[in-house]
Design a protein around this motif. Sequence first.
Motif, PDB file in Angstrom:
ATOM      1  N   GLY A 163       0.790  -1.255   0.096  1.00  0.00           N
ATOM      2  CA  GLY A 163       0.013   0.038  -0.004  1.00  0.00           C
ATOM      3  C   GLY A 163       0.790   1.238   0.122  1.00  0.00           C
ATOM      4  O   GLY A 163       0.283   2.372   0.503  1.00  0.00           O
ATOM      5  N   THR A 164       2.220   1.196  -0.514  1.00  0.00           N
ATOM      6  CA  THR A 164       2.965   2.394  -0.342  1.00  0.00           C
ATOM      7  C   THR A 164       3.191   2.968  -1.797  1.00  0.00           C
ATOM      8  O   THR A 164       3.755   3.991  -1.704  1.00  0.00           O
ATOM      9  CB  THR A 164       4.301   2.099   0.496  1.00  0.00           C
ATOM     10  N   ASP A 166       3.165   4.876  -5.335  1.00  0.00           N
ATOM     11  CA  ASP A 166       2.130   5.878  -5.944  1.00  0.00           C
ATOM     12  C   ASP A 166       2.134   5.373  -7.396  1.00  0.00           C
ATOM     13  O   ASP A 166       1.316   5.809  -8.144  1.00  0.00           O
ATOM     14  CB  ASP A 166       2.926   7.230  -5.865  1.00  0.00           C
ATOM     15  N   ARG A 218      -0.963   2.868  -3.366  1.00  0.00           N
ATOM     16  CA  ARG A 218      -1.628   3.666  -2.434  1.00  0.00           C
ATOM     17  C   ARG A 218      -2.978   4.000  -3.042  1.00  0.00           C
ATOM     18  O   ARG A 218      -3.051   4.132  -4.471  1.00  0.00           O
ATOM     19  CB  ARG A 218      -0.920   5.065  -2.600  1.00  0.00           C
ATOM     20  N   GLY A 221      -2.846   5.785  -6.659  1.00  0.00           N
ATOM     21  CA  GLY A 221      -1.603   5.447  -7.360  1.00  0.00           C
ATOM     22  C   GLY A 221      -2.052   4.679  -8.638  1.00  0.00           C
ATOM     23  O   GLY A 221      -3.002   4.306  -8.964  1.00  0.00           O
TER      24      GLY A 221
END
Length: 270
Positions: A163-164, A166, A218, A221
């Motif tokens: 989930g990090t 972009d 994200r 993203g």
Amino acid sequence: MRSTTQFPWEPVTDRLRAAGCVFAAEEAALLAEVWEIRGPAQTEALIRRRIAGEPLEQVLGWAAFLGLRVRLGSGVFVPRRRTEYLALRAIARSFETPGAQILDLCTGSGAIALAVREHVPDARLIATDSDALALEWARQNLGTDVPLYLGDLYSALPPSLLGTFDVIVANAPYVPTDSIAGMPAEARDFEPTTALDGGSDGLVIHRRILADAARWLRPGGSLLIEISAAQLGTLREAFAAAGLRPHASHDPAREATVLEGTLPGEGSAR
């Protein structure tokens, strides 16, 4: 330093042309640069490798990519000019978020990551590949400031990165298995099959990338993938099924097609 006026231009050009090199004069000019630095004996060895069919980029030890020289060697996938468009789309997406975190899946020798870092200095880059030899060259190109992970797609990454991202960019193999035999010999015989073979319809690896993309992005993203124009309809449906809003674009000069998918959520309207 030797003068290239002593380089045997016509004989080398004729030998390359006789071996089927379409741009023999241009290739001779690049080999003349090598001759000027390394001398006749080493250059002759490179000429023989090229005449035997090895890709020019592997022979020279570098490939041109968006004005950069990407270092690579024998047995490593050669970055294509068409993939410059995928890198440009990734650069454009990266600009949308200051300090964007970018994942380069199937990085190979690191061409896309290198281009993104060159144009978006504040981007935080991470790259993966399943080919240890390719990652050795990626390390040479990217240095130690870009984390590189050896493994199969997302499985190479630590769970802390869920989930990090972009931007996830992937130049994954998309040649149908049955089409590999018809590829030019310099690709078919000198590049790893794993970097070419996309399965029965060319999209097997892309479906695997899509299956988990939403978990690693994200909200807002984007996932960017290079494909052929003929595969666009099928993969567009797969993007939508994976929860990503698809958008296709094409660069006619490079004959390149890129499919992008945005994960709905914060920032997705940018």
